[in-house]
Design an enzyme around this catalytic site. Sequence first.
Site, PDB file in Angstrom:
ATOM      1  N   ASP A  82       0.832  -1.193   0.000  1.00 25.66           N
ATOM      2  CA  ASP A  82       0.000   0.000   0.000  1.00 25.66           C
ATOM      3  C   ASP A  82       0.873   1.251   0.000  1.00 25.66           C
ATOM      4  OD1 ASP A  82      -2.675   1.302   0.424  1.00 25.66           O
ATOM      5  OD2 ASP A  82      -1.684   1.974   2.270  1.00 25.66           O
ATOM      6  N   GLU A 121       1.297  -0.430  -5.067  1.00 23.06           N
ATOM      7  CA  GLU A 121       0.331   0.593  -5.461  1.00 23.06           C
ATOM      8  C   GLU A 121       1.096   1.882  -5.747  1.00 23.06           C
ATOM      9  OE1 GLU A 121      -3.433   3.192  -3.716  1.00 23.06           O
ATOM     10  OE2 GLU A 121      -1.786   2.554  -2.423  1.00 23.06           O
TER      11      GLU A 121
END
Length: 583
Positions: free
Chosen positions: A265, A306
């Site tokens: 993330d 990401e």
Amino acid sequence: MRYSITMSLRRSLAILFALVVILGACAGPPDGTAPASSSSPSPAVTAAPADPTPPPCPAPPSLTPGASDAWWTDRVFYEVFVRSFADSDGDGIGDLVGLTQRLDALNDGDPTTDGDLGVTALWLMPVAASPSYHGYDVTDYLAIEPDYGTNDDFRALVTAARARGIEIIVDLVMNHTSVEHPWFQDARTPGSDHEDWYRWADAFPGFSGPAGRPVWHRDGDRWYYGYFWEGMPDLDVTNPSVTAEMDAVARFWVDEMGVAGFRLDAARHLIEDGSTLENVPATFDWLRAFRGRLQGPTPNAMVLGEVWEATSMASRYVREGALDMTFDFDLASQMLQAVRNGDPGSLRIIQSAVTAAYPPGTYAAFLSNHDQDRVFDVVGRDAAKARQAATLLLTNPGVPFIYYGEEVGLRGHKPDERIRTPMPWTGEAPGYGFTTAEGPWQPIAEGVETANVAAQADDPASLLSHYRTLIRLRDAHPALGTRGAITHLDASVPGVYAVLRHDAVSGEAIVVVSNLARRPVVDVRLSLAKGPLCGAMTLDDLFAGTDSTGPTTPPEATAAGGFEDWAFGDLGPNEDLIIRLAP
């Protein structure tokens, strides 16, 4: 064999980058010699007649040039929000046991059946302990969120999934923790053991994030840095102690919990340089080193990141060895834009740029995720357009990711809770097959009466059946996977997007043609100036919309490996044709 089933530009800079990539590739002659001056007269040239003899088929290589043999390159991933997928104990909250019980709907492990979706990998949004509903603010990296179950429940899920041919990756949130994490609570005391695990300032540093986002937050007489909000303070991964702890966390999930890798993330935000808060060189260095340490003892552990950026920046993380793979947000935006507006122009440009920017098998193709409005709403709640978006995704050379519920047309607009609503297994209130409780943790989405698994499972014209068919086609035909090259074809009719997918090992060539318009098109003709085709070909009609008719004869390969003015047939509104050219 035939299966009969019927976003504005994200950045203008993305288009500019795409044009630079494409034009740069064509700027000079292939032998590296200097081009003639533009002021020099061109000698008269008499064009030689085209050789009608198709080129002979060369011996196939052992592996498509540039292709990766990593385990994830041949997978179809499915993103799951555990809280919203299946509730096993009737408390209205999805859990790991519920997900395990629903695995057969995703893949039953039997290749002879076709009642399951057919996905072969899962990405789970955060499952570690957290005080929030979403889990991106972790309080214990080594424990499963109690709402979801136990560590043993997770191990049982991994075992059951692997028995069905499904691998599991999980969100690893290393950029920040919860303010409730014991590390941060200790760090609030000056001079404590964990103080330097976070970024502190005695006075406000004087800068904010993008669009004025507050990134410095007051705590008594001091300020701490938290890019996303005050409840998620950023870890300082430049601290060797933090790095060592994150290495240990990753090892725990691979060695003790059995995951096949991670989705990192907020990967671009890991390290800051003054007021430069993303994509700094030190982030690339840190990720490269982290990936090396993780994959030393486990070379097959996937590191997906990401990186919500234009293709030019996102692809750098792969090209420079910081990540195995990243999501391409420009491509996702343009696939939906093309379907919504009926114009393939920008998609063609972006796809060419993506192909040039990434090595094969190193970008994730997707339509939406847990941070974006749901696909069915983005395409105007039009079932034909939703099916066509699925076609573009699952015939793309990127590794495909499907957001749970996308396959039944689950609806949802932000705020975030409304794009993460419970999975509708049936259309029956109050639990809709998700829970036996009087109501789920979040109200069910609008349109669930038809947008549910039970209503679509046995309907060959449904969106769910369309996804099942495309996933099986992709699995059965190498040309449609990550090892298959993609070449754009010229179409005689505006609004038609056409590509040739080709696998050098098998020699398989597949043509995918999509009429993006809301009206039928007739007498579509396709051309390819130069390509990989050779020898005489036959037709194998793999997929066609109900109002579309395919070609009656295969194209004739030219000496350049392409074809000219191939009469392809007619296509219905927002319908697709997938044709295999068998040599």
